[in-house]
Design a protein around this motif. Structure first.
Motif, mmCIF file in Angstrom:
data_model
loop_
_atom_site.group_PDB
_atom_site.id
_atom_site.type_symbol
_atom_site.label_atom_id
_atom_site.label_comp_id
_atom_site.label_asym_id
_atom_site.label_seq_id
_atom_site.Cartn_x
_atom_site.Cartn_y
_atom_site.Cartn_z
ATOM 1 N N GLU A 101 -18.009 -23.136 3.097
ATOM 2 C CA GLU A 101 -18.417 -22.463 1.868
ATOM 3 C C GLU A 101 -18.378 -23.401 0.670
ATOM 4 O O GLU A 101 -19.302 -23.409 -0.155
ATOM 5 N N VAL A 102 -17.335 -24.201 0.567
ATOM 6 C CA VAL A 102 -17.262 -25.155 -0.540
ATOM 7 C C VAL A 102 -18.393 -26.177 -0.430
ATOM 8 O O VAL A 102 -19.027 -26.533 -1.424
ATOM 9 N N GLY A 103 -18.672 -26.626 0.781
ATOM 10 C CA GLY A 103 -19.810 -27.529 0.976
ATOM 11 C C GLY A 103 -21.124 -26.874 0.607
ATOM 12 O O GLY A 103 -22.025 -27.519 0.055
ATOM 13 N N GLY A 104 -21.240 -25.570 0.887
ATOM 14 C CA GLY A 104 -22.440 -24.832 0.492
ATOM 15 C C GLY A 104 -22.600 -24.767 -1.017
ATOM 16 O O GLY A 104 -23.720 -24.814 -1.540
ATOM 17 N N CYS A 105 -21.478 -24.675 -1.730
ATOM 18 C CA CYS A 105 -21.539 -24.686 -3.200
ATOM 19 C C CYS A 105 -22.182 -25.979 -3.692
ATOM 20 O O CYS A 105 -23.036 -25.974 -4.592
ATOM 21 N N VAL A 106 -21.771 -27.098 -3.107
ATOM 22 C CA VAL A 106 -22.321 -28.396 -3.496
ATOM 23 C C VAL A 106 -23.813 -28.457 -3.170
ATOM 24 O O VAL A 106 -24.635 -28.863 -3.999
ATOM 25 N N ALA A 107 -24.175 -28.033 -1.958
ATOM 26 C CA ALA A 107 -25.570 -28.120 -1.527
ATOM 27 C C ALA A 107 -26.486 -27.257 -2.389
ATOM 28 O O ALA A 107 -27.569 -27.694 -2.796
ATOM 29 N N TRP A 108 -26.066 -26.020 -2.681
ATOM 30 C CA TRP A 108 -26.918 -25.129 -3.468
ATOM 31 C C TRP A 108 -27.013 -25.573 -4.925
ATOM 32 O O TRP A 108 -28.057 -25.460 -5.547
ATOM 33 N N LEU A 109 -25.926 -26.116 -5.455
ATOM 34 C CA LEU A 109 -25.959 -26.601 -6.829
ATOM 35 C C LEU A 109 -26.908 -27.788 -6.943
ATOM 36 O O LEU A 109 -27.716 -27.871 -7.883
ATOM 37 N N ARG A 110 -26.847 -28.691 -5.996
ATOM 38 C CA ARG A 110 -27.749 -29.851 -6.014
ATOM 39 C C ARG A 110 -29.199 -29.424 -5.801
ATOM 40 O O ARG A 110 -30.113 -29.977 -6.416
ATOM 41 N N ALA A 111 -29.402 -28.434 -4.939
ATOM 42 C CA ALA A 111 -30.769 -27.963 -4.710
ATOM 43 C C ALA A 111 -31.348 -27.330 -5.967
ATOM 44 O O ALA A 111 -32.505 -27.572 -6.329
ATOM 45 N N ALA A 112 -30.545 -26.519 -6.658
ATOM 46 C CA ALA A 112 -31.019 -25.900 -7.898
ATOM 47 C C ALA A 112 -31.324 -26.953 -8.952
ATOM 48 O O ALA A 112 -32.271 -26.821 -9.736
ATOM 49 N N ALA A 113 -30.534 -28.022 -8.974
ATOM 50 C CA ALA A 113 -30.719 -29.074 -9.971
ATOM 51 C C ALA A 113 -31.952 -29.920 -9.710
ATOM 52 O O ALA A 113 -32.557 -30.448 -10.653
ATOM 53 N N GLN A 156 -25.718 -17.613 -7.973
ATOM 54 C CA GLN A 156 -26.090 -16.924 -9.206
ATOM 55 C C GLN A 156 -26.147 -17.867 -10.401
ATOM 56 O O GLN A 156 -27.104 -17.841 -11.181
ATOM 57 N N ILE A 157 -25.114 -18.698 -10.551
ATOM 58 C CA ILE A 157 -25.026 -19.462 -11.795
ATOM 59 C C ILE A 157 -25.843 -20.752 -11.773
ATOM 60 O O ILE A 157 -26.306 -21.203 -12.835
ATOM 61 N N ALA A 158 -26.044 -21.361 -10.595
ATOM 62 C CA ALA A 158 -26.749 -22.649 -10.558
ATOM 63 C C ALA A 158 -28.187 -22.533 -11.083
ATOM 64 O O ALA A 158 -28.587 -23.299 -11.968
ATOM 65 N N PRO A 159 -28.999 -21.599 -10.577
ATOM 66 C CA PRO A 159 -30.354 -21.494 -11.122
ATOM 67 C C PRO A 159 -30.376 -21.012 -12.558
ATOM 68 O O PRO A 159 -31.251 -21.395 -13.341
ATOM 69 N N ALA A 160 -29.393 -20.161 -12.924
ATOM 70 C CA ALA A 160 -29.341 -19.668 -14.301
ATOM 71 C C ALA A 160 -29.123 -20.815 -15.271
ATOM 72 O O ALA A 160 -29.812 -20.932 -16.304
ATOM 73 N N LEU A 161 -28.167 -21.685 -14.962
ATOM 74 C CA LEU A 161 -27.905 -22.832 -15.828
ATOM 75 C C LEU A 161 -29.070 -23.816 -15.817
ATOM 76 O O LEU A 161 -29.465 -24.342 -16.866
ATOM 77 N N VAL A 435 -29.403 -18.937 5.994
ATOM 78 C CA VAL A 435 -30.036 -19.094 4.689
ATOM 79 C C VAL A 435 -30.156 -20.574 4.348
ATOM 80 O O VAL A 435 -29.413 -21.410 4.865
ATOM 81 N N ASP A 436 -31.093 -20.895 3.462
ATOM 82 C CA ASP A 436 -31.428 -22.278 3.136
ATOM 83 C C ASP A 436 -31.761 -22.327 1.649
ATOM 84 O O ASP A 436 -32.521 -21.490 1.162
ATOM 85 N N PRO A 437 -31.203 -23.267 0.887
ATOM 86 C CA PRO A 437 -31.458 -23.294 -0.560
ATOM 87 C C PRO A 437 -32.910 -23.529 -0.930
ATOM 88 O O PRO A 437 -33.296 -23.291 -2.077
ATOM 89 N N ARG A 438 -33.732 -23.954 0.010
ATOM 90 C CA ARG A 438 -35.159 -24.190 -0.268
ATOM 91 C C ARG A 438 -36.020 -22.969 -0.006
ATOM 92 O O ARG A 438 -37.199 -22.934 -0.390
ATOM 93 N N ILE A 439 -35.449 -21.957 0.684
ATOM 94 C CA ILE A 439 -36.252 -20.838 1.179
ATOM 95 C C ILE A 439 -35.847 -19.559 0.458
ATOM 96 O O ILE A 439 -34.672 -19.170 0.491
ATOM 97 N N PRO A 440 -36.776 -18.864 -0.201
ATOM 98 C CA PRO A 440 -36.431 -17.638 -0.935
ATOM 99 C C PRO A 440 -35.781 -16.596 -0.025
ATOM 100 O O PRO A 440 -36.119 -16.469 1.155
ATOM 101 N N PHE A 441 -34.845 -15.851 -0.626
ATOM 102 C CA PHE A 441 -34.087 -14.847 0.115
ATOM 103 C C PHE A 441 -33.941 -13.606 -0.749
ATOM 104 O O PHE A 441 -33.594 -13.695 -1.925
ATOM 105 N N GLY A 442 -34.223 -12.446 -0.167
ATOM 106 C CA GLY A 442 -34.074 -11.183 -0.887
ATOM 107 C C GLY A 442 -34.306 -10.026 0.056
ATOM 108 O O GLY A 442 -34.763 -10.201 1.186
ATOM 109 N N GLY A 443 -33.983 -8.825 -0.406
ATOM 110 C CA GLY A 443 -34.014 -7.662 0.465
ATOM 111 C C GLY A 443 -35.236 -6.792 0.294
ATOM 112 O O GLY A 443 -35.982 -6.898 -0.686
ATOM 113 N N ALA A 444 -35.456 -5.915 1.267
ATOM 114 C CA ALA A 444 -36.481 -4.871 1.224
ATOM 115 C C ALA A 444 -35.780 -3.513 1.156
ATOM 116 O O ALA A 444 -34.573 -3.401 1.371
#
Length: 469
Positions: A101-113, A156-161, A435-444
C-alpha cells in the motif's frame, strides 16, 4: 521501540481532546488521535483558500515537480508508514498489504504528477478555433475509508493537487493515524496550507460535504453515505466523485482450468482479507467444473497464513473493526443455517484476541442468500453453481451495484463477449481487482459515479473551460 515512534510522536496532539486508537489484531493501544472540531475544519478550509491561488499560479510543471519530491518523501519514510499502517489497519506487512500500500502511494502520486494533460483543440476549420482547458476547482474535500486508508487518500489528493487545488482530508475514524502520518510526510514538501487533515467525527465530515467554500467532494465508502453526501452537496452544486459499495461478481466459464486460475481467484477475493471495494465477492462457476474449482480454491486458501500483521509469515490479517467482524460472522451463520456447505472456515476462535475471522469458502448456496446478495467485505466467499452463461450473467447483473466484475476462461474472445454483457464499471478477464494508475476506474449503477486515475481522473479534478476564438 516501534519503527514509527518518531513519526507517531510528531502527529500526537500536545493539547485538546483525543481518542485512543487500538490494534485490531491485539486490542492494545497504538496512540492518540486528535478529535478535531468544526472550528478546526473552518481553519483548514480558510488556510486552503488562502494557499490555493499561489499553487495554481505555479502551473502544471512546477506542481508536478513538488509532487515528485513528495513521492520521494514517502519512500524515505516507507518503513515507518508501513509498520504504523499494519498496526492500525491490521493488514500484514508482507504480500499485497502494508508495504504494498505504501508503495502504491508512491506509484499513484508519481503517475498523477507525470500524466500529461494538454489543451485539446476542438475545432480548427479556418473560421472557428476552440480549445478545451481544465482550470482548478479551488478547495477539494477528500473523505476516505479505513480499508486502504493511505492509498485511497493518495488517489484523492494527488490529482487534486496536480490540477492546482487545495485539499482538506477527512479520514475514517477507524484509521486516522495512518492518514495523519502520511500527510505529515507529504507536507515536508508541499507548501503550507494546501493539504490539511481534519480528524473529526461524522459531523465534521457532513459539514465538509456541505461547506460552501468546498467546490468538490471525493468520497470512497458506503452507498448509504454517498447518498447522504449527494443530498448535502446539492445546495452548493458541488462536483462529486463517488466510489461506493460494490458486490463484484466473477463468472468462471466451463473451459477454464481450475488449477490454473485458483491462485488468482483467491487473491481477487481475499486481497486485504476481503476488505476491498473491488474484491471478488460472489463467484459463479459452471456446473461442469464446479467441484474442481471448489477443490483448488480450498487448497490455495488453506496455504495462506492469517495472523498478526507484524509477523512476516502472515499474508492475511484481522478485520479492521468489531462492526465489520459481526457483519461477516452473521452472514456466514445465515448461510450455514440455510443449508449451504462450508468448505473451509466459518469457525472463529472466540478465545483469540483481535478481530480475526478465518478464511471461509461457502459452496452450494442460493443466489438470494444474504451472503451473496449483500456485500460481506471480509474473508468469506460464496461460490454459486450455474448451468448456462445466460443464467450467470443475469445473476451477476441482478444487484443494484456494479463496481467491478471478472470473467475467467481459456478463450479470450469468449470471455470478452461475456464481459461486454456485465453491468460494471470495470470487467477484468482472468484477474480481478487489478487497478492501474494509468487506467480510469469508477462504478456503475449505485456503486457511484465519476472516474479516478489517468487523464480522466485529472480532468475530474478540474473545471472545463472552452476558449472560443
Amino acid at each position: 521501540m516501534e519503527p514509527y515512534d518518531a513519526l507517531l510522536a510528531s502527529i500526537t496532539p500536545k493539547s485538546g481532546e483525543t481518542r485512543t486508537i487500538t490494534d485490531p489484531a491485539t486490542g492494545t493501544a497504538i496512540g492518540e488521535a486528535p478529535i478535531h472540531t468544526l472550528e478546526d475544519l473552518e481553519q483548514a478550509i480558510n488556510a486552503a483558500q488562502a494557499a490555493q491561488p499561489a499553487w495554481d499560479g505555479l502551473g502544471h510543471e512546477a506542481r508536478s515537480a513538488v509532487l515528485l519530491k513528495a513521492a520521494d518523501a514517502i519512500e524515505r519514510s516507507a518503513a515507518e508508514l508501513a509498520h504504523l499502517l499494519s498496526r492500525e489497519q491490521g493488514k500484514p506487512l508482507n504480500g499485497l498489504n502494508a508495504r504494498f500500500e505504501v508503495g502504491g502511494c508512491v506509484a499513484w502520486l508519481r503517475a498523477a504528477a507525470t500524466t500529461p494533460l494538454e489543451a485539446q483543440t476542438l475545432v480548427d476549420d479556418g473560421e472557428t478555433y476552440a480549445e478545451l482547458h481544465y482550470k482548478p476547482i479551488g478547495v477539494v474535500g477528500a473523505i476516505g475509508p479505513w480499508n486502504w486508508p493511505m492509498m485511497i487518500t493518495i488517489w484523492q489528493i494527488a490529482p487534486a493537487l496536480r490540477m492546482g487545488n487545495a485539499v482538506v482530508v477527512k479520514p475514517s475514524e477507524y484509521t486516522p493515524l495512518s492518514v495523519l502520518a502520511l500527510v505529515k510526510v507529504l507536507n515536508e514538501e508541499i507548501p503550507e496550507g494546501l493539504l490539511t487533515v481534519v480528524s473529526g467525527d461524522r459531523t465534521v465530515g457532513a459539514r465538509l460535504a456541505e461547506h460552501p467554500a468546498v467546490g468538490k467532494i471525493m468520497f470512497t465508502g458506503s452507498t448509504a453515505t454517498g447518498k447522504a453526501i449527494i443530498k448535502s452537496s446539492a445546495d452548493t452544486v458541488k462536483r462529486l466523485t463517488l466510489e461506493l459499495g460494490g458486490n463484484d461478481a466473477g463468472i468462471v466459464l466451463p473451459d477454464a482450468d481450475p488449477k490454473a486460475i485458483a491462485q488468482d481467484l483467491f487473491w481477487g477475493a481475499f486481497l486485504n482479507t476481503g476488505q476491498t471495494c473491488s474484491a471478488l465477492k460472489r463467484l459463479y462457476v459452471h456446473t461442469d467444473i464446479y467441484d474442481a474449482v471448489c477443490e483448488e480454491l480450498t487448497k490455495v486458501a488453506v496455504a495462506a497464513p492469517m495472523g498478526n500483521g507484524l509477523d512476516e509469515n502472515n499474508v492475511l490479517g484481522p478485520l479492521q473493526n468489531k462492526a465489520q467482524y459481526d457483519i461477516v460472522a452473521n452472514l456466514v451463520e445465515a448461510a450455514r443455517a440455510s443449508g449451504a456447505r462450508i468448505l473451509l472456515g466459518g469457525n472463529p476462535d472466540a478465545g483469540q484476541p483481535g478481530y480475526f475471522y478465518p478464511t471461509t469458502l461457502v459452496a452450494d448456496i442460493e443466489n438470494d442468500n444474504p451472503l451473496v446478495a449483500e456485500e460481506q467485505f471480509g474473508p468469506a466467499l460464496p461460490i454459486i453453481r450455474y448451468s448456462t452463461v445466460d443464467d450467470a450473467v443475469e445473476k451477476a447483473n441482478a444487484l443494484d451495484v456494479g463496481l467491478g466484475a471478472s470473467v475467467w476462461s481459456s478463450n479470450r474472445d469468449a470471455a470478452r463477449e461475456v464481459a461486454a454483457r456485465i453491468q460494471a464499471g470495470t470487467v477484468w478477464i482472468n484477474k480481478h481487482g487489478a487497478v492501474d494508475p494509468r487506467i480510469p476506474f469508477g462504478g456503475a449503477k449505485q456503486s457511484g459515479y465519476g472516474l479516478e486515475f489517468g487523464i480522466e481522473g485529472l480532468k475530474a479534478l478540474g473545471t472545463p473551460q472552452v476558449i472560443n476564438l
